[in-house]
Design an enzyme around this catalytic site. Structure first.
Site, PDB file in Angstrom:
ATOM      1  N   SER A 145     -27.053  43.613   2.237  1.00  0.00           N
ATOM      2  CA  SER A 145     -27.873  42.899   1.261  1.00  0.00           C
ATOM      3  C   SER A 145     -28.539  41.731   1.965  1.00  0.00           C
ATOM      4  CB  SER A 145     -27.011  42.384   0.099  1.00  0.00           C
ATOM      5  OG  SER A 145     -27.746  41.516  -0.736  1.00  0.00           O
ATOM      6  N   TYR A 159     -19.571  37.671  -2.116  1.00  0.00           N
ATOM      7  CA  TYR A 159     -20.401  38.854  -1.883  1.00  0.00           C
ATOM      8  C   TYR A 159     -21.177  38.701  -0.577  1.00  0.00           C
ATOM      9  CZ  TYR A 159     -23.997  42.411  -2.826  1.00  0.00           C
ATOM     10  OH  TYR A 159     -24.850  43.485  -2.749  1.00  0.00           O
ATOM     11  N   LYS A 163     -21.228  41.137   2.837  1.00  0.00           N
ATOM     12  CA  LYS A 163     -22.431  41.825   3.289  1.00  0.00           C
ATOM     13  C   LYS A 163     -22.844  41.394   4.694  1.00  0.00           C
ATOM     14  CE  LYS A 163     -22.843  44.553  -0.144  1.00  0.00           C
ATOM     15  NZ  LYS A 163     -22.654  46.011   0.055  1.00  0.00           N
TER      16      LYS A 163
END
Length: 294
Positions: A145, A159, A163
């Site tokens: 991402s 998160y 990533k």
């Protein structure tokens, strides 16, 4: 590699969103598809849809955080189709973490890492040795991402950290495959360039009990529709990239053996330049200032 009818593609997180779009595109190219997802009902629906469209499909309920579950997926794929040519480690979750990093619950980090990082590693270990041994051209696509893969959004730091790990894991995988002289390539996918309508916003619905939150959230989970409505109320229009466009980017990237599956985006390019320049200048990360909370 050349994508040709009869080849086999494995996609995790395949019951919805980006994963389902990739599976549909691979099937449209004539590939046999192996769908893996933790959500049994959605997986069944996706499998039935693709089968009705004429695709050759194998669907398996899989928890990518469980190594044995992913190894069983690989066994089923090879027993059914005899080979795997494309592996898309795409399954991912948010974390549900709130507040400052030092206020996060350990289980928020454990859950996100178990899926977003360990899930990718499990896929690599379960499939890549067999793909290499098969001798045919192949490709591995790991979904990262821009949040973390390029620069972190501090409000979603858990998160972002996972990533960022996926990028480094894929760079290392690429180097190892080259050192082996393998016919298997590797790419890291940055879906976008805009936001996507995926189930990531509701990933808490599949959170396992072993990673359950220890205390109630201070604020309720917000759906994508609620986020979009709030942004519009604040005067900001949210742009979305169709998941079908992401799937097309993946297919083009595999054919071109493109490591960085990173769509054209001036916003991303500015972040990359700013972060790189900060490192070269040994300066503080001013590129984060627009995200830092009061």
């Amino acid at each position: 590699m050349r994508l040709e009818p009869g080849q086999v593609a494995v996609v995790t997180g395949a019951a919805s969103g980006i994963g389902l779009a990739m599976a549909r595109r691979f099937a449209a190219e004539g590939l046999k598809v192996v769908l893996a997802d933790v959500e049994e009902g959605a997986l069944r629906k996706a499998s039935e849809e693709l089968t009705a469209d004429g695709a050759d499909v194998l669907a398996r309920t899989v928890d990518v955080s469980d190594r044995d579950s992913v190894l069983s997926l690989a066994d089923a794929a090879y027993e059914t189709f005899g080979a795997v040519h494309v592996l898309c480690n795409n399954a991912g979750v948010g974390s549900g973490a709130e507040g400052r990093m030092w206020e996060h619950e350990p289980n928020d980090w454990k859950w996100a890492f178990s899926v977003n990082v360990w899930g990718v590693f499990h896929g690599i270990q379960a499939f890549v040795p067999r793909m290499i041994a098969g001798g045919a051209p192949g490709h591995v696509v790991n979904t990262s991402s821009g949040d973390g893969g390029i620069a972190p959004l501090p409000t979603a730091s858990v998160y972002a950290v996972t990533k960022a790990a996926v990028v480094t894991m894929t760079e290392s995988l690429y180097a190892h495959l080259k050192a082996e002289g393998a016919a298997v390539g590797a790419s890291v996918l940055f879906p976008g360039p805009h936001m996507l309508r995926t189930g990531l916003w509701e990933s808490h619905r599949n959170r396992p009990e072993r990673y359950a939150k220890e205390r109630p959230r201070k604020s309720p989970y917000r759906s994508l529709d609620q986020y979009e409505a709030a942004m519009r109320q604040a005067g900001h229009e949210v742009n979305f990239t169709p998941v079908e466009e992401v799937a097309g980017h993946v297919v083009d990237g595999i054919r071109s053996d493109r490591f960085w599956m990173l769509p054209d985006s001036e916003h991303s390019d500015r972040q990359i330049r700013a972060r790189s320049q900060s490192m070269l200048d040994r300066s503080n990360p001013a590129y984060l200032e627009s995200f830092i909370l009061d």
